[in-house]
Structures are given as structure tokens and as C-alpha cells.
Motif scaffolding. Sequence first.
Motif, PDB file in Angstrom:
ATOM      1  N   LEU A 170      30.674 -67.105 -39.796  1.00 48.76           N
ATOM      2  CA  LEU A 170      31.049 -65.859 -39.147  1.00 48.76           C
ATOM      3  C   LEU A 170      29.846 -64.934 -39.077  1.00 48.76           C
ATOM      4  O   LEU A 170      29.236 -64.625 -40.107  1.00 48.76           O
ATOM      5  N   TYR A 171      29.495 -64.509 -37.887  1.00 50.34           N
ATOM      6  CA  TYR A 171      28.444 -63.513 -37.656  1.00 50.34           C
ATOM      7  C   TYR A 171      29.157 -62.206 -37.322  1.00 50.34           C
ATOM      8  O   TYR A 171      30.004 -62.179 -36.425  1.00 50.34           O
ATOM      9  N   ALA A 172      28.806 -61.125 -38.004  1.00 43.84           N
ATOM     10  CA  ALA A 172      29.508 -59.861 -37.760  1.00 43.84           C
ATOM     11  C   ALA A 172      28.577 -58.665 -37.946  1.00 43.84           C
ATOM     12  O   ALA A 172      27.539 -58.754 -38.602  1.00 43.84           O
TER      13      ALA A 172
ATOM     14  N   MET B 100      24.001 -64.348 -45.472  1.00 44.98           N
ATOM     15  CA  MET B 100      22.928 -63.369 -45.565  1.00 44.98           C
ATOM     16  C   MET B 100      23.403 -62.071 -44.946  1.00 44.98           C
ATOM     17  O   MET B 100      24.385 -62.049 -44.197  1.00 44.98           O
ATOM     18  N   TYR B 101      22.700 -61.007 -45.287  1.00 42.74           N
ATOM     19  CA  TYR B 101      23.055 -59.709 -44.733  1.00 42.74           C
ATOM     20  C   TYR B 101      21.820 -58.824 -44.639  1.00 42.74           C
ATOM     21  O   TYR B 101      20.854 -58.984 -45.385  1.00 42.74           O
ATOM     22  N   LEU B 102      21.881 -57.899 -43.691  1.00 36.68           N
ATOM     23  CA  LEU B 102      20.822 -56.932 -43.465  1.00 36.68           C
ATOM     24  C   LEU B 102      21.344 -55.563 -43.890  1.00 36.68           C
ATOM     25  O   LEU B 102      22.430 -55.162 -43.478  1.00 36.68           O
ATOM     26  N   THR B 103      20.560 -54.863 -44.709  1.00 35.81           N
ATOM     27  CA  THR B 103      20.986 -53.561 -45.212  1.00 35.81           C
ATOM     28  C   THR B 103      20.373 -52.422 -44.409  1.00 35.81           C
ATOM     29  O   THR B 103      19.514 -52.619 -43.552  1.00 35.81           O
TER      30      THR B 103
ATOM     31  N   SER C   3      21.807 -64.522 -32.046  1.00 34.78           N
ATOM     32  CA  SER C   3      20.606 -65.349 -31.908  1.00 34.78           C
ATOM     33  C   SER C   3      19.577 -65.003 -32.981  1.00 34.78           C
ATOM     34  O   SER C   3      18.974 -65.895 -33.595  1.00 34.78           O
ATOM     35  N   TRP C   4      19.381 -63.722 -33.234  1.00 40.73           N
ATOM     36  CA  TRP C   4      18.425 -63.300 -34.266  1.00 40.73           C
ATOM     37  C   TRP C   4      18.885 -63.785 -35.643  1.00 40.73           C
ATOM     38  O   TRP C   4      18.094 -64.335 -36.419  1.00 40.73           O
ATOM     39  N   LEU C   5      20.165 -63.582 -35.947  1.00 46.37           N
ATOM     40  CA  LEU C   5      20.701 -64.033 -37.237  1.00 46.37           C
ATOM     41  C   LEU C   5      20.575 -65.548 -37.378  1.00 46.37           C
ATOM     42  O   LEU C   5      20.207 -66.057 -38.440  1.00 46.37           O
ATOM     43  N   ASN C   6      20.878 -66.271 -36.319  1.00 45.33           N
ATOM     44  CA  ASN C   6      20.779 -67.725 -36.341  1.00 45.33           C
ATOM     45  C   ASN C   6      19.339 -68.168 -36.618  1.00 45.33           C
ATOM     46  O   ASN C   6      19.102 -69.116 -37.371  1.00 45.33           O
ATOM     47  N   SER C   7      18.366 -67.481 -36.007  1.00 46.79           N
ATOM     48  CA  SER C   7      16.960 -67.836 -36.242  1.00 46.79           C
ATOM     49  C   SER C   7      16.580 -67.631 -37.707  1.00 46.79           C
ATOM     50  O   SER C   7      15.819 -68.408 -38.273  1.00 46.79           O
ATOM     51  N   LYS C   8      17.124 -66.598 -38.328  1.00 48.64           N
ATOM     52  CA  LYS C   8      16.841 -66.351 -39.750  1.00 48.64           C
ATOM     53  C   LYS C   8      17.536 -67.385 -40.637  1.00 48.64           C
ATOM     54  O   LYS C   8      16.980 -67.816 -41.650  1.00 48.64           O
TER      55      LYS C   8
ATOM     56  N   LYS D 200      25.653 -49.266 -45.953  1.00 43.52           N
ATOM     57  CA  LYS D 200      24.721 -50.227 -46.540  1.00 43.52           C
ATOM     58  C   LYS D 200      24.581 -51.465 -45.657  1.00 43.52           C
ATOM     59  O   LYS D 200      23.487 -51.937 -45.400  1.00 43.52           O
ATOM     60  N   TYR D 201      25.701 -52.004 -45.195  1.00 49.70           N
ATOM     61  CA  TYR D 201      25.703 -53.273 -44.465  1.00 49.70           C
ATOM     62  C   TYR D 201      25.581 -53.041 -42.961  1.00 49.70           C
ATOM     63  O   TYR D 201      26.371 -52.314 -42.376  1.00 49.70           O
ATOM     64  N   GLN D 202      24.593 -53.703 -42.352  1.00 48.17           N
ATOM     65  CA  GLN D 202      24.377 -53.589 -40.915  1.00 48.17           C
ATOM     66  C   GLN D 202      24.813 -54.862 -40.185  1.00 48.17           C
ATOM     67  O   GLN D 202      25.535 -54.792 -39.212  1.00 48.17           O
ATOM     68  N   LEU D 203      24.331 -56.004 -40.651  1.00 42.16           N
ATOM     69  CA  LEU D 203      24.676 -57.306 -40.072  1.00 42.16           C
ATOM     70  C   LEU D 203      24.984 -58.253 -41.220  1.00 42.16           C
ATOM     71  O   LEU D 203      24.394 -58.137 -42.297  1.00 42.16           O
ATOM     72  N   VAL D 204      25.875 -59.208 -40.982  1.00 39.14           N
ATOM     73  CA  VAL D 204      26.234 -60.144 -42.047  1.00 39.14           C
ATOM     74  C   VAL D 204      26.615 -61.494 -41.448  1.00 39.14           C
ATOM     75  O   VAL D 204      27.103 -61.568 -40.329  1.00 39.14           O
ATOM     76  N   VAL D 205      26.323 -62.555 -42.205  1.00 39.37           N
ATOM     77  CA  VAL D 205      26.766 -63.908 -41.870  1.00 39.37           C
ATOM     78  C   VAL D 205      27.424 -64.486 -43.120  1.00 39.37           C
ATOM     79  O   VAL D 205      26.839 -64.443 -44.202  1.00 39.37           O
ATOM     80  N   PHE D 206      28.637 -65.001 -42.944  1.00 37.54           N
ATOM     81  CA  PHE D 206      29.341 -65.704 -44.019  1.00 37.54           C
ATOM     82  C   PHE D 206      29.549 -67.148 -43.578  1.00 37.54           C
ATOM     83  O   PHE D 206      29.990 -67.399 -42.459  1.00 37.54           O
ATOM     84  N   TRP D 207      29.257 -68.082 -44.464  1.00 38.69           N
ATOM     85  CA  TRP D 207      29.633 -69.474 -44.226  1.00 38.69           C
ATOM     86  C   TRP D 207      30.475 -69.922 -45.403  1.00 38.69           C
ATOM     87  O   TRP D 207      30.038 -69.863 -46.555  1.00 38.69           O
ATOM     88  N   ASP D 208      31.681 -70.350 -45.120  1.00 42.56           N
ATOM     89  CA  ASP D 208      32.514 -70.929 -46.169  1.00 42.56           C
ATOM     90  C   ASP D 208      33.010 -72.278 -45.688  1.00 42.56           C
ATOM     91  O   ASP D 208      33.302 -72.474 -44.519  1.00 42.56           O
ATOM     92  N   ASN D 209      33.028 -73.229 -46.634  1.00 43.53           N
ATOM     93  CA  ASN D 209      33.437 -74.586 -46.306  1.00 43.53           C
ATOM     94  C   ASN D 209      34.115 -75.171 -47.537  1.00 43.53           C
ATOM     95  O   ASN D 209      33.503 -75.294 -48.590  1.00 43.53           O
ATOM     96  N   TYR D 210      35.377 -75.532 -47.378  1.00 40.40           N
ATOM     97  CA  TYR D 210      36.136 -76.109 -48.491  1.00 40.40           C
ATOM     98  C   TYR D 210      36.303 -77.615 -48.350  1.00 40.40           C
ATOM     99  O   TYR D 210      36.964 -78.249 -49.149  1.00 40.40           O
ATOM    100  N   ALA D 211      35.703 -78.208 -47.330  1.00 39.99           N
ATOM    101  CA  ALA D 211      35.898 -79.633 -47.084  1.00 39.99           C
ATOM    102  C   ALA D 211      35.323 -80.493 -48.205  1.00 39.99           C
ATOM    103  O   ALA D 211      35.874 -81.522 -48.545  1.00 39.99           O
ATOM    104  N   PHE D 212      34.196 -80.107 -48.751  1.00 40.51           N
ATOM    105  CA  PHE D 212      33.540 -80.890 -49.798  1.00 40.51           C
ATOM    106  C   PHE D 212      33.298 -80.034 -51.034  1.00 40.51           C
ATOM    107  O   PHE D 212      32.200 -79.966 -51.563  1.00 40.51           O
ATOM    108  N   GLY D 213      34.333 -79.347 -51.479  1.00 35.61           N
ATOM    109  CA  GLY D 213      34.179 -78.400 -52.574  1.00 35.61           C
ATOM    110  C   GLY D 213      33.914 -77.028 -52.004  1.00 35.61           C
ATOM    111  O   GLY D 213      34.004 -76.802 -50.808  1.00 35.61           O
ATOM    112  N   GLY D 214      33.602 -76.093 -52.849  1.00 39.09           N
ATOM    113  CA  GLY D 214      33.379 -74.730 -52.385  1.00 39.09           C
ATOM    114  C   GLY D 214      31.927 -74.469 -52.051  1.00 39.09           C
ATOM    115  O   GLY D 214      31.079 -74.553 -52.925  1.00 39.09           O
TER     116      GLY D 214
END
Length: 190
Positions: free
Chosen positions: A130-132, A48-51, A168-173, A29-43
Amino acid sequence: MNIKHLLLIIVCTVLFSCGGDESVKKEPKYQLVVFWDNYAFGGQHVGMYLTDDGSLYSFVNNTRLPNYDGIFSGETYDETYIDELIGDDPFLLEVIDQETFNKLINTKNNVQMSDISDEEHRCYDTGRILYATFEYDAKKEVYSPIVLEEKGDWARQNNSSSAMELSSWLNSKLKEYQLIPPDILDYCKF
């Protein structure tokens, strides 16, 4: 032909057709994924992900994300675990045109986890982006993550040209849909 032969043919047909073809494997199902997590100012947990059908989704999962550090240490994940990272309410951003999707998948198939730079400290309080992508073992139905890039407090990069193209493509999206604040996307780069 008598009735016994006819019944035998029907029974054999039903038995062999109901067994299914074990050689048919599930597509990942999952082809590309980006996770951003930041606990500095709350959760703050978005991404996004490409299926496998070319659909690009965003997600917000503000519950504490399960630990995905294993992405950096070669662990494998089943689809259920990745579903948990994403949460229950993804939002369809767009369906990628077939030509672009095919190009992305061909590029993805050339990415390897062999040429990743060392981590370097870059920022404070920006979290982790994280881009993966994944190698998929259809027999075991598990995903082996391949890091494309990591930005944020710590940064590192997969130096293969295919990985950089996908990042680069993920970043543009991410910028197009404004999923992560631009100052975080453009600051703290590798």
C-alpha cells in the motif's frame, strides 16, 4: 515608577507569555508511507515512510499489523496508531535533499482520493503493498489517508498524475534499498 507598577508589569508579562499561542498547529509527522504485509509465508511486514523533516525511514514490524483497511474506507487515524503500524525500531535510510523534499510535498498537496480505480485481482501469495499519503487535520491532529496505489494480490491505483508521480518515487526508493523483493514489486502491477 513604584514597585507595585513594576510587579504588575512582571506578572502580566509572565501570564501572557506562558499561555502559548494556540494558533500554532503541530505539523504532521508522516508525509508518505508504504506498507507491505504478507501472511502467505509467515508474517512479513516492512515498509518505509517520509517524515516532515525530509527523513526517509524503513521499518520491519513482524508482529501482526493492526488492521489498516480503514485506509480504504475514509477513516482517520491519530499519530499513535500510525506509530503502532510502523513499530518501535525504524531505520534511517537517508535525508532527502530540500529541493526534492519540497517538490514531493508540493506534489503530495495536489493528490486527491477522487480518481481511484476499482480493485482487480492480480496475484496470489504476494500480500499487499500500500502506497499512501495523508491529509492532516491540525485542529484534531488526525490523518486522513489517501491511497496512491495498491499492488499485490489485489491492485488499484489513484489515477491522478500527482499520485502516480509519488508512487513512482516511492517505488524507486523501495528498489534502491531492496526493502521488498523485486519480483513482488515488478509483478502483480496494476
